[in-house]
Each structure stands twice: as structure tokens, then as C-alpha cells.
Write a protein that holds these residues in place. Structure first.
Motif, short mmCIF file in Angstrom:
data_model
loop_
_atom_site.label_atom_id
_atom_site.label_comp_id
_atom_site.label_asym_id
_atom_site.label_seq_id
_atom_site.Cartn_x
_atom_site.Cartn_y
_atom_site.Cartn_z
N UNK A 97 0.67 -0.87 0.44
CA UNK A 97 -0.17 -0.30 0.47
C UNK A 97 1.45 1.18 -0.07
N UNK A 98 2.06 1.20 -0.01
CA UNK A 98 2.28 2.58 -0.44
C UNK A 98 2.32 3.13 -1.31
N UNK A 99 2.82 4.45 -0.83
CA UNK A 99 1.24 5.68 -1.08
C UNK A 99 1.64 6.71 -2.78
N UNK A 100 3.19 6.09 -3.49
CA UNK A 100 3.75 5.96 -4.52
C UNK A 100 2.34 5.59 -5.67
N UNK A 101 1.78 4.47 -5.59
CA UNK A 101 0.98 3.44 -6.05
C UNK A 101 -0.80 4.55 -6.20
N UNK A 102 -1.09 4.87 -5.13
CA UNK A 102 -2.20 6.03 -5.02
C UNK A 102 -2.25 7.37 -5.19
N UNK A 103 -1.11 8.17 -4.39
CA UNK A 103 -1.65 9.36 -4.23
C UNK A 103 -1.16 9.90 -5.04
N UNK A 104 -1.61 10.86 -5.98
CA UNK A 104 -0.49 11.60 -6.56
C UNK A 104 -0.03 12.38 -5.83
N UNK A 105 -0.49 13.30 -4.88
CA UNK A 105 0.03 14.62 -4.23
C UNK A 105 1.48 14.13 -3.49
N UNK A 106 1.46 12.86 -2.98
CA UNK A 106 2.19 12.34 -2.62
C UNK A 106 3.86 11.89 -3.32
N UNK A 107 3.04 10.90 -4.07
CA UNK A 107 3.81 10.52 -5.63
C UNK A 107 4.70 11.97 -6.44
N UNK A 108 4.24 12.90 -6.35
CA UNK A 108 4.72 13.52 -6.43
C UNK A 108 5.58 14.77 -5.52
N UNK A 109 5.02 14.46 -4.31
CA UNK A 109 6.27 15.38 -3.44
C UNK A 109 7.51 14.39 -3.24
N UNK A 110 7.83 13.26 -3.56
CA UNK A 110 9.07 12.63 -3.19
C UNK A 110 9.86 12.38 -4.33
N UNK A 111 9.18 12.75 -6.18
CA UNK A 111 9.97 13.55 -7.20
C UNK A 111 9.60 12.21 -8.56
N UNK A 112 8.45 12.13 -8.14
CA UNK A 112 7.70 11.12 -8.97
C UNK A 112 6.92 11.68 -9.96
N UNK A 113 6.84 11.51 -11.28
CA UNK A 113 5.91 12.63 -12.05
C UNK A 113 5.11 12.72 -11.79
N UNK A 114 4.18 11.62 -11.68
CA UNK A 114 2.72 10.37 -10.64
C UNK A 114 2.96 9.03 -10.15
N UNK A 115 1.39 9.00 -10.13
CA UNK A 115 1.94 7.84 -9.11
C UNK A 115 1.82 6.58 -10.26
N UNK A 116 3.34 5.56 -9.99
CA UNK A 116 3.11 4.66 -10.66
C UNK A 116 2.92 3.32 -10.52
N UNK A 117 2.98 2.13 -11.61
CA UNK A 117 2.25 1.32 -11.30
C UNK A 117 3.93 0.43 -10.71
#
Length: 144
Positions: A38-58
Motif C-alpha cells: 500500500x505504498x502511497x506512490x502507487x495511489x496518492x498523486x500528491x505523495x508521488x509528486x512530493x517524492x520526485x515521481x512524475x505521478x502515481x506509478x505501477x
């Protein structure tokens, strides 16, 4: 499941047809529930972007599983997979829209390893949005 592939019918260079898999945010939620990831990088767009990802990732394991599926369906037997490994090279970015992302997966027989064991090595290609998402993706498969 397709008919089992014969060892004698493949040569180095034999190609496994490319398949496309669409993944959307709902798929990621279902995968998270099944895998417990349930890592938020897989469902939370805001969190994913805060950690440097372009968006949610698979999930990487989701992409890896789709690649294994291409191999085992080609071989005609999920039990034919003897060895499997990948490196994650880029994430599969999954936008929040009706389309999601597409993962394209194919493979090629790179070597006939053992005539007695009837094993071949497949080199797998996996891309999304024109970018390679799995590197050094290889499978050893026992054929009939």
C-alpha cells in the motif's frame, strides 16, 4: 492457455509476439490489496509528486508479473518457467484518466541452453510510453 511450445520448433531469434497490457488506477488499488503493498506512490498523486515521481506509478511487481505472463502463456504452461529476473529501469507512470498506461511486452529466444533439459533463455522487452521499463529481463523456460 495456448498449446505448449516444442523445444524443437524454436530457434535462436524466435520472437514471442508483443502484447499490450493497460493499467489504470483501479488496477493499482486491486493489486495493492492482493499484494499488501500500500505504498502511497502507487495511489496518492500528491505523495508521488512530493517524492520526485512524475505521478502515481505501477508496482514494479505488477509489471514483472505481466512480463512473466507473456512468457508462460507463450510456453503454454506456467510451470515451464524455471528462472526469471529483471531490473527495474523506469517506472510505469499511471495517469488519473480513462486510459491509464499501456505496457508493451515481447520476448525473443536468445539461446537454447540445454538440449536434454529442453530449456531456452528468453530476453524480454517491456516498454511504456516509449521508454524501457524493465532491463536485463530474462527467463529460462523448459519446453516440451
Amino acid at each position: 492457455m495456448t498449446a505448449k511450445i516444442s523445444y524443437d520448433s524454436v530457434e535462436v531469434g524466435t520472437e514471442v509476439p508483443v502484447r499490450e497490457f493497460r493499467v489504470n488506477r483501479a488496477d493499482l488499488v486491486r493489486y495493492a490489496g492482493a499484494s499488501g503493498d500500500f505504498n502511497p506512490i502507487h495511489w496518492n498523486e500528491k505523495f508521488a509528486k512530493e517524492v520526485g515521481l512524475p505521478d502515481v506509478i505501477a508496482h514494479g511487481a505488477y509489471t514483472m508479473a505481466e512480463a512473466a505472463r507473456v512468457v508462460t502463456e507463450w510456453a503454454g504452461d506456467p510451470g515451464a518457467l524455471v528462472e526469471y529476473g529483471v531490473r527495474f529501469t523506469r517506472p510505469v507512470v499511471v495517469p488519473n484518466d480513462d486510459k491509464g498506461a499501456v505496457i508493451e511486452i515481447g520476448a525473443k529466444v536468445a539461446a537454447k541452453l540445454d538440449d536434454e533439459a529442453r530449456t531456452v533463455r528468453l530476453d524480454i522487452t517491456a516498454t511504456s510510453a516509449g521508454q524501457k521499463v524493465l532491463g536485463r529481463a530474462r527467463a529460462v523456460v523448459r519446453l516440451v
